[in-house]
Design a protein around this motif. Structure first.
Motif, PDB file in Angstrom:
ATOM      1  N   ASN A 125       0.819  -1.369  -0.034  1.00  0.00           N
ATOM      2  CA  ASN A 125       0.181   0.009  -0.059  1.00  0.00           C
ATOM      3  C   ASN A 125       0.813   1.390  -0.074  1.00  0.00           C
ATOM      4  OD1 ASN A 125      -2.428  -1.402   0.116  1.00  0.00           O
ATOM      5  ND2 ASN A 125      -2.260  -1.764   2.321  1.00  0.00           N
ATOM      6  N   SER A 126       0.312   2.499  -0.089  1.00  0.00           N
ATOM      7  CA  SER A 126       0.824   3.574   0.137  1.00  0.00           C
ATOM      8  C   SER A 126       0.933   3.973   1.532  1.00  0.00           C
ATOM      9  CB  SER A 126       0.047   4.815  -1.090  1.00  0.00           C
ATOM     10  OG  SER A 126       0.763   5.937  -0.610  1.00  0.00           O
ATOM     11  N   ASN A 127       2.036   4.016   2.155  1.00  0.00           N
ATOM     12  CA  ASN A 127       1.847   4.294   3.619  1.00  0.00           C
ATOM     13  C   ASN A 127       2.609   5.375   3.900  1.00  0.00           C
ATOM     14  OD1 ASN A 127       0.422   1.785   3.853  1.00  0.00           O
ATOM     15  ND2 ASN A 127       2.488   0.645   3.515  1.00  0.00           N
ATOM     16  N   PRO A 128       2.475   5.844   5.350  1.00  0.00           N
ATOM     17  CA  PRO A 128       3.524   6.906   5.795  1.00  0.00           C
ATOM     18  C   PRO A 128       5.008   6.108   5.867  1.00  0.00           C
ATOM     19  CG  PRO A 128       1.766   6.608   7.254  1.00  0.00           C
ATOM     20  CD  PRO A 128       1.520   5.546   6.307  1.00  0.00           C
ATOM     21  N   THR A 129       5.940   6.959   6.053  1.00  0.00           N
ATOM     22  CA  THR A 129       7.312   6.618   6.338  1.00  0.00           C
ATOM     23  C   THR A 129       7.441   5.978   7.747  1.00  0.00           C
ATOM     24  OG1 THR A 129       8.172   8.389   4.862  1.00  0.00           O
ATOM     25  CG2 THR A 129       9.752   7.243   6.107  1.00  0.00           C
ATOM     26  N   PRO A 130       7.738   4.596   7.407  1.00  0.00           N
ATOM     27  CA  PRO A 130       7.783   3.782   8.838  1.00  0.00           C
ATOM     28  C   PRO A 130       9.406   3.783   9.198  1.00  0.00           C
ATOM     29  CG  PRO A 130       8.176   2.362   7.034  1.00  0.00           C
ATOM     30  CD  PRO A 130       8.068   3.677   6.187  1.00  0.00           C
ATOM     31  N   ASP A 131       9.246   3.655  10.703  1.00  0.00           N
ATOM     32  CA  ASP A 131      10.618   3.400  11.338  1.00  0.00           C
ATOM     33  C   ASP A 131      11.463   2.388  10.745  1.00  0.00           C
ATOM     34  OD1 ASP A 131       9.913   5.427  12.976  1.00  0.00           O
ATOM     35  OD2 ASP A 131       8.848   4.041  14.450  1.00  0.00           O
ATOM     36  N   CYS A 132      10.773   1.206  10.432  1.00  0.00           N
ATOM     37  CA  CYS A 132      11.700   0.171   9.830  1.00  0.00           C
ATOM     38  C   CYS A 132      10.996  -0.530   8.743  1.00  0.00           C
ATOM     39  CB  CYS A 132      11.996  -0.832  10.966  1.00  0.00           C
ATOM     40  SG  CYS A 132      12.820  -0.596  12.238  1.00  0.00           S
ATOM     41  N   ILE A 133      11.639  -1.224   8.051  1.00  0.00           N
ATOM     42  CA  ILE A 133      11.230  -2.078   6.771  1.00  0.00           C
ATOM     43  C   ILE A 133      11.786  -3.626   6.967  1.00  0.00           C
ATOM     44  CG2 ILE A 133      11.270  -2.488   4.251  1.00  0.00           C
ATOM     45  CD1 ILE A 133      11.092   0.492   3.829  1.00  0.00           C
ATOM     46  N   LEU A 134      10.835  -4.621   6.916  1.00  0.00           N
ATOM     47  CA  LEU A 134      11.096  -5.976   7.038  1.00  0.00           C
ATOM     48  C   LEU A 134      10.676  -6.620   6.040  1.00  0.00           C
ATOM     49  CD1 LEU A 134      12.146  -8.433   8.887  1.00  0.00           C
ATOM     50  CD2 LEU A 134      10.161  -8.264   9.739  1.00  0.00           C
ATOM     51  N   ILE A 135      11.250  -7.522   5.146  1.00  0.00           N
ATOM     52  CA  ILE A 135      10.957  -8.156   4.089  1.00  0.00           C
ATOM     53  C   ILE A 135      11.627  -9.759   4.476  1.00  0.00           C
ATOM     54  CG2 ILE A 135      10.957  -6.295   2.588  1.00  0.00           C
ATOM     55  CD1 ILE A 135      13.569  -7.586   1.317  1.00  0.00           C
TER      56      ILE A 135
ATOM     57  N   ALA B 249      15.867  -3.420   7.856  1.00  0.00           N
ATOM     58  CA  ALA B 249      16.442  -1.964   7.659  1.00  0.00           C
ATOM     59  C   ALA B 249      15.529  -0.925   8.387  1.00  0.00           C
ATOM     60  CB  ALA B 249      16.340  -1.552   6.184  1.00  0.00           C
ATOM     61  N   CYS B 250      16.231  -0.164   8.993  1.00  0.00           N
ATOM     62  CA  CYS B 250      15.581   0.952   9.832  1.00  0.00           C
ATOM     63  C   CYS B 250      16.184   2.377   9.734  1.00  0.00           C
ATOM     64  CB  CYS B 250      15.791   0.691  11.405  1.00  0.00           C
ATOM     65  SG  CYS B 250      14.836  -0.814  11.856  1.00  0.00           S
ATOM     66  N   GLN B 251      15.576   3.316   9.948  1.00  0.00           N
ATOM     67  CA  GLN B 251      16.002   4.601  10.023  1.00  0.00           C
ATOM     68  C   GLN B 251      16.861   4.938  11.182  1.00  0.00           C
ATOM     69  OE1 GLN B 251      13.390   8.012   8.178  1.00  0.00           O
ATOM     70  NE2 GLN B 251      11.781   6.609   9.107  1.00  0.00           N
TER      71      GLN B 251
END
Length: 478
Positions: A427-437, A476-478
């Motif tokens: 989806n089109s989401n707000p910028t999250p703190d982390c991305i996990l795949i 990956a996280c900010q």
């Protein structure tokens, strides 16, 4: 009463006595009559909870649905609107399906705020239904052993097993409600039939049509307006849900599944009307009932669910798997009891004899099907062995900062919703703190690359750094 054909030996038919007119048993015996049904309920609940625990230990995530309902219940438990960010930022889930009755689970979720709680709730719902059906079957068949065996066949029927495999869905609430309503219908308790059926309209929008059929059956038999009022209630709430509530709360301003519900789309592919998966679903219904349900008017209650599934353009609805057949099981088994009761009134000798063995046929069919169904996997060798990626999954989950927002695929989604604000990366989401795949089983397009590449693709203005990478999991996280 005598019925005969020329040249045939007259057959004496004993009219079936409606169950409510049976002598009222002493209190002690009535309490004893609940021991066997409760035992069946405990067996069914325990088995499904164990199966859920096995799925959880194996890091099995069938879809995003369990996570969606966990977010829904988390908001209900905090007395907030049912906003589910996994479906989209600020998405009100009552605009997806009409299931306000799920709010009843909120107190349970507030005590145990965990996605696994929903799996346990579903197991209990199935167990309650199995216990209630066992009680009805025991009374109808006149034998505890027969009632218990048929109750277990119901509790472990293919429709409920596939629903458990698909993990939690709102139809879990429909199974005990339908069982109680149709059991009352079988026993000619019209008011109880109506009261148990009425809440079904708040479980899922299509069940309003199921309620309408139950109402018509009550009206036809009793010749009283109570059933007609139930039919109006069912159709009315179906219309309110589909044409008012769902479009009003859906971000697109329309019923999300209107295109799937359009049978005209099948005209482009007439072969879809006779797809083998539809035949398999019907065959399983007939097999589990020995075909006897064709003699029961209660089988008409199957029609709304089968109609919307088979006339849909979504082939995922056609087959017996997933959770779509769970609501069919109470109908099939209560209709079977009704058909067995009607057996002695048949003019055909072979059908009278066949009907007497209806319960045994159903139990045998259920037993033969067991090795092909999900619960059988618990008995497979090494089924409880730790999966190869379990340690990696645990390490990745522990590396995510507490309370951070996470955008992810379905790989570990259900294990994140308890203590993180979770978004689905489709989806089109707000910028999250982390991305996990999960590059192996998460469903992320392989060409999207690593977690950093996914982050760049989805949020080009943010800066992420790699945190952890194990066995196909990347964080990956900010």
């Amino acid at each position: 009463m005598q019925r005969s054909r020329p040249g045939a030996t007259p057959v004496t038919i004993t009219p079936i006595r409606a169950l409510p007119t049976a002598p009222r048993l002493p209190g002690r015996h009535r309490r004893m009559g609940w021991i066997a049904p409760c035992a069946v309920g405990v067996i069914v609940a325990t088995t499904y909870v164990v199966y859920a625990a096995w799925q959880w230990s194996q890091f099995t995530v069938k879809s995003w649905d369990l996570s969606i309902f966990a977010q829904l219940l988390d908001n209900y438990a905090r007395m907030q609107p049912p906003i589910v960010n996994i479906k989209g930022d600020g998405y009100n889930l009552l605009g997806d399906h009409f299931h306000p009755l799920l709010a009843l689970i909120a107190p349970v979720y507030a005590i145990a705020p965990h996605a696994f709680t929903l799996l346990a709730v579903q197991a209990v719902c199935f167990a309650i239904a199995a216990a209630m059906f066992t009680r009805t079957a025991t009374r109808s068949l006149g034998t505890v052993a027969g009632g218990v065996l048929l109750g277990l066949a119901f509790g472990f029927s293919w429709g409920l097993q596939y629903a458990a495999e698909a993990q939690f869905h709102e139809i879990a609430l429909a199974v005990p409600l339908l069982t109680c309503s149709l059991s009352a219908l079988l026993e000619r308790r019209d008011l109880a039939t109506v009261l148990w059926a009425a809440p079904l309209v708040f479980v899922k929008e299509d069940l309003g049509l199921t309620v309408a059929i139950i109402g018509l059956l009550v009206a036809y038999r009793s010749r009283k307006p109570l059933g007609l009022w139930l039919a109006v209630w069912g159709v009315g709430w179906f219309a309110i849900a589909v044409f008012i509530v769902l479009p009003l709360l859906n971000p697109q301003g329309s019923w999300a599944y209107a295109s799937n519900a359009n049978p005209l789309t099948l005209l482009a592919d007439p072969g879809g009307l006779f797809h083998p998966s539809k035949g398999l679903t019907l065959a399983l219904i007939l097999v589990i009932s020995g075909g006897l349900i064709l003699r029961s008017p209660i089988a008409l209650v199957l029609l709304p669910t089968l109609a919307w599934r088979f006339l849909s353009s979504n082939h995922g609805y056609w087959g017996p798997s997933w959770h779509y057949s769970a609501v069919l099981m109470p109908i099939v088994f209560v209709a079977l009891l009704d058909a067995i009761n009607r057996g002695p009134t048949s003019r055909w000798t072979w059908l009278r004899s066949y009907s007497r063995h209806g319960a045994a046929i159903a139990v045998t069919a259920a037993t033969v099907l067991l090795p092909t169904l999900p619960l059988w996997s618990l008995l497979s060798p090494n089924s409880w062995d730790q999966p190869d990626r379990a340690d990696a999954a645990t390490t990745i989950l522990e590396a995510i900062p507490a309370g951070s927002s996470v955008e992810t695929d379905i790989g570990l989604m259900s294990y994140l919703v308890d203590d993180h604000d979770v978004y689905w990366l489709g989806n089109s989401n707000p910028t999250p703190d982390c991305i996990l795949i999960d590059r192996i089983a998460g469903g992320t397009p392989h060409e999207w690359g690593s977690a950093l590449e996914v982050a760049t693709r989805l949020h080009p203005g943010a800066t992420y750094r790699p945190i952890a990478k194990h066995s196909g999991y990347e964080l990956a996280c900010q």
